[in-house]
Scaffold this active site. Structure first.
Site, PDB file in Angstrom:
ATOM      1  N   ASN A   1       2.005   2.012   2.556  1.00  0.00           N
ATOM      2  CA  ASN A   1       2.768   2.982   1.768  1.00  0.00           C
ATOM      3  C   ASN A   1       1.797   3.877   1.007  1.00  0.00           C
ATOM      4  O   ASN A   1       1.220   3.468   0.006  1.00  0.00           O
ATOM      5  CB  ASN A   1       3.697   2.246   0.803  1.00  0.00           C
ATOM      6  CG  ASN A   1       4.539   3.193  -0.037  1.00  0.00           C
ATOM      7  OD1 ASN A   1       4.580   4.394   0.206  1.00  0.00           O
ATOM      8  ND2 ASN A   1       5.218   2.648  -1.032  1.00  0.00           N
TER       9      ASN A   1
ATOM     10  N   LYS B   1       2.422   6.463  -0.678  1.00  0.00           N
ATOM     11  CA  LYS B   1       3.056   6.984  -1.897  1.00  0.00           C
ATOM     12  C   LYS B   1       2.779   8.479  -2.044  1.00  0.00           C
ATOM     13  O   LYS B   1       2.640   9.185  -1.051  1.00  0.00           O
ATOM     14  CB  LYS B   1       2.632   6.162  -3.113  1.00  0.00           C
ATOM     15  CG  LYS B   1       2.949   4.670  -2.955  1.00  0.00           C
ATOM     16  CD  LYS B   1       2.719   3.875  -4.214  1.00  0.00           C
ATOM     17  CE  LYS B   1       3.044   2.402  -3.980  1.00  0.00           C
ATOM     18  NZ  LYS B   1       2.895   1.615  -5.218  1.00  0.00           N
TER      19      LYS B   1
ATOM     20  N   HIS C   1      12.164   0.693  -2.949  1.00  0.00           N
ATOM     21  CA  HIS C   1      10.906   0.366  -3.626  1.00  0.00           C
ATOM     22  C   HIS C   1      11.126   0.388  -5.135  1.00  0.00           C
ATOM     23  O   HIS C   1      11.925   1.166  -5.662  1.00  0.00           O
ATOM     24  CB  HIS C   1       9.827   1.375  -3.232  1.00  0.00           C
ATOM     25  CG  HIS C   1       8.445   0.970  -3.642  1.00  0.00           C
ATOM     26  ND1 HIS C   1       7.987   1.117  -4.934  1.00  0.00           N
ATOM     27  CD2 HIS C   1       7.427   0.401  -2.940  1.00  0.00           C
ATOM     28  CE1 HIS C   1       6.743   0.675  -5.002  1.00  0.00           C
ATOM     29  NE2 HIS C   1       6.382   0.238  -3.813  1.00  0.00           N
TER      30      HIS C   1
ATOM     31  N   GLU D   1       9.545   1.560  -7.497  1.00  0.00           N
ATOM     32  CA  GLU D   1       9.343   2.860  -8.148  1.00  0.00           C
ATOM     33  C   GLU D   1      10.562   3.758  -7.973  1.00  0.00           C
ATOM     34  O   GLU D   1      10.890   4.541  -8.867  1.00  0.00           O
ATOM     35  CB  GLU D   1       8.078   3.509  -7.580  1.00  0.00           C
ATOM     36  CG  GLU D   1       6.822   2.770  -7.998  1.00  0.00           C
ATOM     37  CD  GLU D   1       5.648   2.959  -7.050  1.00  0.00           C
ATOM     38  OE1 GLU D   1       4.604   2.347  -7.301  1.00  0.00           O
ATOM     39  OE2 GLU D   1       5.772   3.709  -6.064  1.00  0.00           O
TER      40      GLU D   1
ATOM     41  N   GLU E   1       8.254  -7.517  -3.370  1.00  0.00           N
ATOM     42  CA  GLU E   1       7.227  -6.881  -4.190  1.00  0.00           C
ATOM     43  C   GLU E   1       7.471  -7.187  -5.661  1.00  0.00           C
ATOM     44  O   GLU E   1       8.286  -6.520  -6.321  1.00  0.00           O
ATOM     45  CB  GLU E   1       7.244  -5.362  -3.974  1.00  0.00           C
ATOM     46  CG  GLU E   1       6.852  -4.936  -2.579  1.00  0.00           C
ATOM     47  CD  GLU E   1       6.390  -3.487  -2.553  1.00  0.00           C
ATOM     48  OE1 GLU E   1       5.322  -3.228  -2.010  1.00  0.00           O
ATOM     49  OE2 GLU E   1       7.096  -2.625  -3.103  1.00  0.00           O
TER      50      GLU E   1
ATOM     51  N   GLY F   1       0.264  -2.185  -8.185  1.00  0.00           N
ATOM     52  CA  GLY F   1      -0.656  -1.223  -8.777  1.00  0.00           C
ATOM     53  C   GLY F   1      -1.370  -1.721 -10.012  1.00  0.00           C
ATOM     54  O   GLY F   1      -2.059  -0.956 -10.689  1.00  0.00           O
TER      55      GLY F   1
ATOM     56  N   SER G   1      -0.372  -5.380  -4.849  1.00  0.00           N
ATOM     57  CA  SER G   1      -1.835  -5.409  -4.960  1.00  0.00           C
ATOM     58  C   SER G   1      -2.486  -6.208  -3.837  1.00  0.00           C
ATOM     59  O   SER G   1      -3.494  -6.891  -4.042  1.00  0.00           O
ATOM     60  CB  SER G   1      -2.267  -5.948  -6.327  1.00  0.00           C
ATOM     61  OG  SER G   1      -1.851  -5.083  -7.364  1.00  0.00           O
TER      62      SER G   1
END
Length: 288
Positions: A44, A46, A129, A131, A199, A205, A245
């Site tokens: 991904n 992003k 996701h 985010e 996730e 991140g 990560s």
């Protein structure tokens, strides 16, 4: 707490010989079975990259040696999809979009529909996701309806679930995962083109990665949930991949866990050599 999985062969993942193993999960032993799913690695990208960076990354990926027995997906930003489609080695990699609209074409400024992705030749899409959930307000029902619509349009879906650190520490992690998964169960009719990406939000991140035992515990729980809701035949074939990560240093140890069927990679997918290393972490889980 996780309940102990049954020792019955029906509860084991499909394989020629059921091979139960013991793994530690939150203070309890669980009976698990070795994965028989084809390994899956998604990158991904992003909202990262420039024309120069994307060209460099594509060149690095094309020059890398990856196993053919692994499904490998790259998800560039929308603006670079055409370039990546034209230049990325199709024998090694497939394409994914990072999102799509909840319904078909229409007056939805700024959106891209699943039908348009399918028409353009993009076979996969990442949905739900964390985010998108936190920054764009996409709740469980929206993610589930997007997933069902994308599947109906012919796409494969990488559907993301996961908890925040507060939710984990408060003891509500499994309730959160149940709600996220139940929304998908209520909408999805055909699970053959679904990949579940676990996730943990607290590990995305941040450089913090769940321990192999923590990741395995949740993956086993998600498979048990799917088994109870969808049946053994679907749960045994459903790929549940880990994101949070993941990098070239920790991927191998994570891949050894029985119920981890691959990875959804963020930052490390922007480094060609690192991503290639992660793709090669499948080991015997690669299915030729």
């Amino acid at each position: 707490m996780l309940s102990t999985r049954s020792l019955r062969t029906a509860d084991c993942r499909a394989s020629a010989v059921a091979r139960p193993r013991m793994a530690i999960g939150r203070g309890r032993f669980q009976v698990l079975c070795a994965s028989n799913a084809k390994f899956f690695v998604g990158g991904n990208w992003k909202c990262n990259g420039s024309v120069a960076n994307v060209r460099k990354l594509v060149d690095e990926l094309n020059s890398g040696s990856v196993p053919r027995g692994v499904d490998i997906i790259c998800a560039p930003p929308f603006i670079y999809i055409d370039y990546v489609m034209q230049h990325l080695d199709k024998e090694k990699y497939q394409l994914a979009a990072q999102n799509c609209w909840i319904s078909g074409n229409g007056a939805y400024t700024g959106e891209v529909s699943a039908e348009q992705l399918q028409d353009f030749g993009v076979p996969w899409v990442i949905l739900g996701h964390s985010e998108r959930r936190s920054l764009c307000g996409e709740n469980n029902e929206v993610v589930a309806k997007k997933t069902a619509h994308a599947l109906a349009a012919g796409l494969g879906v990488i559907a993301c679930v996961g908890e925040t650190l507060d939710q984990r520490n408060s003891g509500s992690m499994f309730q959160i995962l149940n709600a996220q998964m139940q929304a998908l169960v209520d909408e999805v009719k055909d699970w053959s083109k679904v990949v579940i990406a676990y996730e943990p939000v607290w590990a995305i991140g941040t450089g913090v990665v769940a321990t192999p035992e923590q990741a395995q515990e949740v993956h086993a729980y998600l498979r048990k949930f799917c088994q109870s809701k969808l049946g053994t035949s679907i749960a045994d074939k459903l790929r549940i991949i880990y994101g949070g990560s993941v990098n070239d240093a920790n991927c191998k140890e994570l891949s050894f866990q029985e119920d981890i069927d691959g990875f959804l990679v963020g930052g490390a997918s922007l480094k060609g050599s690192s991503f290639v290393t992660i793709c090669n972490a499948a080991g015997p889980k690669a299915k030729y």
